[in-house]
Structure formats: structure tokens, C-alpha cells
Design a protein around this motif. Structure first.
Motif, PDB file in Angstrom:
ATOM      1  N   UNK A 142     -22.960 -10.011   4.509  1.00 36.08           N
ATOM      2  CA  UNK A 142     -21.909 -11.085   4.341  1.00 36.08           C
ATOM      3  C   UNK A 142     -20.888 -10.378   3.687  1.00 36.08           C
ATOM      4  N   UNK A 143     -19.596 -10.893   3.553  1.00 35.64           N
ATOM      5  CA  UNK A 143     -18.513 -10.497   2.810  1.00 35.64           C
ATOM      6  C   UNK A 143     -18.699 -10.467   1.385  1.00 35.64           C
ATOM      7  N   UNK A 144     -19.475 -11.900   0.994  1.00 36.66           N
ATOM      8  CA  UNK A 144     -19.866 -12.272  -0.509  1.00 36.66           C
ATOM      9  C   UNK A 144     -20.803 -11.316  -0.760  1.00 36.66           C
ATOM     10  N   UNK A 145     -21.911 -10.983  -0.035  1.00 33.55           N
ATOM     11  CA  UNK A 145     -22.889  -9.742  -0.492  1.00 33.55           C
ATOM     12  C   UNK A 145     -22.215  -8.531  -0.500  1.00 33.55           C
ATOM     13  N   UNK A 146     -21.492  -8.162  -0.039  1.00 34.58           N
ATOM     14  CA  UNK A 146     -20.527  -6.895   0.039  1.00 34.58           C
ATOM     15  C   UNK A 146     -19.784  -6.706  -1.184  1.00 34.58           C
ATOM     16  N   UNK A 147     -19.112  -8.070  -1.671  1.00 37.27           N
ATOM     17  CA  UNK A 147     -18.385  -7.895  -2.861  1.00 37.27           C
ATOM     18  C   UNK A 147     -19.228  -7.784  -4.028  1.00 37.27           C
ATOM     19  N   UNK A 148     -20.411  -8.173  -4.087  1.00 35.60           N
ATOM     20  CA  UNK A 148     -21.422  -8.074  -5.074  1.00 35.60           C
ATOM     21  C   UNK A 148     -21.916  -6.689  -5.507  1.00 35.60           C
ATOM     22  N   UNK A 172       0.833  -1.168   0.175  1.00 34.74           N
ATOM     23  CA  UNK A 172      -0.056   0.033  -0.054  1.00 34.74           C
ATOM     24  C   UNK A 172       0.699   1.174  -0.176  1.00 34.74           C
ATOM     25  N   UNK A 173       0.200   2.315  -0.689  1.00 28.58           N
ATOM     26  CA  UNK A 173       1.050   3.334  -0.656  1.00 28.58           C
ATOM     27  C   UNK A 173       0.319   4.191   0.588  1.00 28.58           C
ATOM     28  N   UNK A 174       1.008   5.415   0.997  1.00 32.28           N
ATOM     29  CA  UNK A 174       0.577   6.169   2.151  1.00 32.28           C
ATOM     30  C   UNK A 174      -0.843   6.360   1.947  1.00 32.28           C
ATOM     31  N   UNK A 175      -1.595   6.400   1.012  1.00 30.58           N
ATOM     32  CA  UNK A 175      -3.143   6.667   1.008  1.00 30.58           C
ATOM     33  C   UNK A 175      -4.154   5.335   0.715  1.00 30.58           C
ATOM     34  N   UNK A 176      -3.362   4.046   0.658  1.00 27.55           N
ATOM     35  CA  UNK A 176      -4.006   3.019   0.476  1.00 27.55           C
ATOM     36  C   UNK A 176      -4.023   2.050   1.574  1.00 27.55           C
ATOM     37  N   UNK A 177      -5.081   1.185   1.434  1.00 26.81           N
ATOM     38  CA  UNK A 177      -5.231   0.161   2.525  1.00 26.81           C
ATOM     39  C   UNK A 177      -4.767  -1.298   1.741  1.00 26.81           C
ATOM     40  N   UNK A 178      -4.389  -2.024   2.635  1.00 29.04           N
ATOM     41  CA  UNK A 178      -3.869  -3.512   2.210  1.00 29.04           C
ATOM     42  C   UNK A 178      -5.010  -4.271   2.629  1.00 29.04           C
ATOM     43  N   UNK A 179      -5.835  -4.834   1.982  1.00 22.28           N
ATOM     44  CA  UNK A 179      -6.916  -5.686   2.471  1.00 22.28           C
ATOM     45  C   UNK A 179      -6.640  -7.156   2.229  1.00 22.28           C
ATOM     46  N   UNK A 180      -7.041  -8.050   3.236  1.00 20.08           N
ATOM     47  CA  UNK A 180      -7.054  -9.456   3.080  1.00 20.08           C
ATOM     48  C   UNK A 180      -8.445  -9.743   2.480  1.00 20.08           C
ATOM     49  N   UNK A 181      -8.558 -10.173   1.241  1.00 23.58           N
ATOM     50  CA  UNK A 181      -9.716 -10.469   0.388  1.00 23.58           C
ATOM     51  C   UNK A 181     -10.463 -11.697   0.832  1.00 23.58           C
ATOM     52  N   UNK A 182     -11.613 -11.472   1.244  1.00 21.63           N
ATOM     53  CA  UNK A 182     -12.454 -12.692   1.512  1.00 21.63           C
ATOM     54  C   UNK A 182     -13.518 -12.983   0.311  1.00 21.63           C
ATOM     55  N   UNK A 183     -13.698 -11.956  -0.455  1.00 22.09           N
ATOM     56  CA  UNK A 183     -14.597 -12.426  -1.573  1.00 22.09           C
ATOM     57  C   UNK A 183     -14.559 -11.462  -2.680  1.00 22.09           C
ATOM     58  N   UNK A 184     -14.579 -11.753  -3.937  1.00 25.61           N
ATOM     59  CA  UNK A 184     -14.684 -10.713  -5.252  1.00 25.61           C
ATOM     60  C   UNK A 184     -15.898 -11.453  -5.936  1.00 25.61           C
ATOM     61  N   UNK A 185     -16.091 -10.742  -7.267  1.00 22.75           N
ATOM     62  CA  UNK A 185     -17.152 -11.105  -7.985  1.00 22.75           C
ATOM     63  C   UNK A 185     -16.563 -10.976  -9.514  1.00 22.75           C
ATOM     64  N   UNK A 186     -17.405 -11.682 -10.219  1.00 23.31           N
ATOM     65  CA  UNK A 186     -17.178 -11.645 -11.940  1.00 23.31           C
ATOM     66  C   UNK A 186     -17.873 -10.446 -12.317  1.00 23.31           C
ATOM     67  N   UNK A 187     -17.318  -9.889 -13.412  1.00 19.35           N
ATOM     68  CA  UNK A 187     -17.623  -9.004 -14.204  1.00 19.35           C
ATOM     69  C   UNK A 187     -17.412  -9.294 -15.807  1.00 19.35           C
ATOM     70  N   UNK A 188     -18.135  -8.726 -16.828  1.00 19.36           N
ATOM     71  CA  UNK A 188     -17.835  -9.016 -18.167  1.00 19.36           C
ATOM     72  C   UNK A 188     -16.338  -8.516 -18.516  1.00 19.36           C
ATOM     73  N   UNK A 189     -16.027  -7.403 -17.826  1.00 16.97           N
ATOM     74  CA  UNK A 189     -14.667  -6.986 -18.106  1.00 16.97           C
ATOM     75  C   UNK A 189     -13.609  -8.177 -17.862  1.00 16.97           C
TER      76      UNK A 189
END
Length: 326
Positions: free
Chosen positions: A113-119, A25-42
Motif C-alpha cells: 500500500x502507499x502507507x507501507x511504501x512511505x514507511x 519540478x525542474x527538468x530532472x524531477x517528478x511532481x508527486x501527489x503525496x498519499x502518505x509520508x512517515x515520521x522520523x526523529x529528524x
């Protein structure tokens, strides 16, 4: 750290779980332990080599995540280690750890939940940009949302209702009821009839004020016919093709129409921060009250990312496809 890697541009079989350098992380960033992510067409387009990440962004797939802060940059004041956050990323979500600008991070509501937040991030920010910022949808107006059962579609239905607009959608037959259950006033099976006919019949030939479209070419002329005076057409993708053989531009002039094209990933960080802050003010209280909800079609373990991509490309999902990072 572990991450989902693309061996070489191609099909879903190119996705593998492997090792990748952990971001700092740079001074303005957070390092996050990822619990969930989601798919996108991109993600599917980037996997095929057709949608490179923006300059300076992570080469990994993943435009959103939810997780727990493990380190905060020295300039960060809003969040601390242990806080649960979610947000939009320029890339890097398919990984054990991701960095996010603190101003882009949102607190995970306790009822989600984390899954819901990631969506939430990609689809609700995209829908908010289309409806509120670009379409300027007002209370009492009508919105037509194409691909109503898609991730952005399900978010747009709910946001348009929250803005007190009347909502029409297009969807395939098996997805119609899901759109109605989310609050759509009228759902049109685009495979059975020209949606233009149904829209004009339902609105007594008045038409709608805002259209959110992902299809582009094949829908363009029908969209123009569906818009009423001073209507706004917001085009977010060109899934049906980018060309129109013949257009009567006089319709745009006589009805004073606006045709607006937009993407989100390529926007500046400052723009994305302001959009996040604006959407958060409006939507986070509604998520906490249960008046807005992320619509999740399915949750896959991230080791099954290839299977999740195959499923997305079959276009069967209603709402988001989520990856749980185990």
C-alpha cells in the motif's frame, strides 16, 4: 496546496494544517501527489528548531513519501504521469505535493500500500548504508543492532538477515518479541543487564563484527568491548549523549577497530542516488516477494500530525509511524 506547517519552533502543538506554495519540478524531477509520508526523529528535531533543512531543501517537514506522479520534468524518462512511486526527500513530505529527483524515486511494489511504501525509504536506506556500505557486513558475520524495535532497527534486522548475518539486538522488554519475530537471533533487554555481558556470553566471548548504534556516549565503551578483531562500529545518532568521560584507545588499536559516524540527510544528492539505486537492486525484489516488509506501528491522518509527534516522543512505537495524506 495544503501542508503541515510549523507555526514557530517548539512542541507538537506548533504543527498546523495550512497553505504553502506548491513546488515546481525542474527538468530532472517528478511532481508527486503525496498519499502518505512517515515520521522520523529528524522531523521532531526540525520542529524544535534544532535541525535545519539542508541548503536548497524544502522548509517543510517530511523526509519520505509515497504517491502518484502528476507531472514529469522534460528530462525524465523512467516515470510518467500516473505511476506510483516512493522515495527519500531532503524535506517537503508533509504536503499534498512534493518533488523528487527521478533517480531517487522507486516504483511502489504492487503488493504494498502507499502507507507501507512511505514507511520504507528513510529507514531502509539508512540501515543499508550502515550495514552494507559502512559496516561492510558479510555473510556469516555477526551484527549487533541497538534500538532494534525502532524504524531503522526493524529495517536493519531484516536486511542483516537477508545478508545472511547473525543478528543480535538491544530493546526494552515490551519490544523484545517484535525483534525476535523479525528474525533477530538474540534480543537483549538493555534495561536489565549490561548488554556487553549478554553479547559476550552469547558469542562465547568472540563478540560481533558490526554494531549499528544510535545511543553513542553511554554505549561507547561497551561497544568497543563487544567488537571482535577488525570490527566496525557505525554511529548514526547520539540519543544518549555525545560525550564519553574515559576511553581506552588501545582497544581500537589492538583489535584494529573502525569507528564510523554518519548521517544521510546531509549527504550529496549523487551519494543518495547511488545509495537508492544500490538498495533498490538488493531490496525491491525481496519486498515484492514478501521477504522484506516495512514495519508500521501506527497510521495517523496527517491532520493529527501533532498527536503522531507526541506519540513518537514517548518512544512507544515499534517500527514506523505513518501519516496518511487525506
Amino acid at each position: 496546496m495544503k501542508a503541515i506547517l510549523v507555526k514557530q519552533p517548539g512542541g507538537p502543538e506548533q504543527l498546523i494544517l495550512g497553505e504553502h506554495e506548491q513546488p515546481l519540478p525542474n527538468p530532472n524531477e517528478l511532481l508527486v501527489k503525496v498519499h502518505a509520508t512517515a515520521l522520523n526523529r529528524a522531523d521532531t528535531l526540525q520542529r524544535q528548531g534544532k535541525y535545519p533543512p539542508p541548503k536548497g531543501a524544502s522548509s517543510l517537514l517530511g523526509l519520505e513519501m509515497a504517491g502518484e506522479v502528476v507531472e514529469a520534468g522534460i528530462n525524465c524518462t523512467k516515470y510518467k504521469k500516473g505511476d506510483k512511486v516512493f522515495g527519500l526527500l531532503p524535506g517537503g513530505g508533509y504536503a499534498e505535493y512534493a518533488v523528487i529527483d527521478e533517480a531517487m524515486a522507486m516504483p511502489v511494489p504492487e503488493n504494498l500500500s502507499m502507507e507501507e511504501a512511505a514507511a520504507i525509504p528513510e529507514v531502509f536506506l539508512t540501515a543499508w548504508q550502515a550495514l552494507a556500505w559502512l559496516g561492510k557486513l558479510q555473510s556469516g558475520e555477526r551484527a549487533l543492532i541497538h534500538a532494534g524495535a525502532s524504524g531503522v532497527g526493524t529495517a536493519a534486522i531484516q536486511l542483516a538477515r537477508a545478508l545472511k548475518a547473525e543478528v543480535l539486538v538491544t530493546a526494552s522488554e515490551q519490544k523484545i518479541q517484535a525483534c525476535l519475530d523479525l528474525g533477530a537471533h538474540k534480543a537483549i533487554n538493555y534495561k536489565e543487564v549490561p548488554f556487553e555481558d549478554e553479547v559476550l556470553a552469547y558469542t562465547n566471548s568472540e563478540g560481533v563484527d558490526v554494531i549499528v548504534d544510535f545511543i553513542a556516549g553511554p554505549y561507547f565503551n561497551q561497544n568497543l568491548d563487544c567488537l571482535r578483531l577488525d570490527g566496525r562500529l557505525v554511529i548514526l545518532a547520539s540519543l544518549g549523549g555525545g560525550k564519553v568521560e574515559e576511553v581506552d584507545l588501545r582497544k581500537i588499536l589492538s583489535k584494529r577497530l573502525q569507528v564510523i559516524g554518519s548521517t544521510l540527510r546531509s549527504r550529496t544528492k549523487d551519494y543518495q542516488i547511488k545509495l537508492t539505486e544500490d538498495m533498490s537492486r538488493f531490496a525491491l525484489p525481496l519486498f515484492k516477494e514478501g521477504k522484506l516488509k516495512p514495519v508500521i506501528d501506527s497510521v495517523y491522518d496527517w491532520q493529527d500530525a501533532a498527536e503522531a509527534h507526541r506519540y513518537m516522543e514517548q518512544n512507544k512505537n515499534i517500527g514506523k509511524i505513518v501519516l496518511r495524506v487525506s
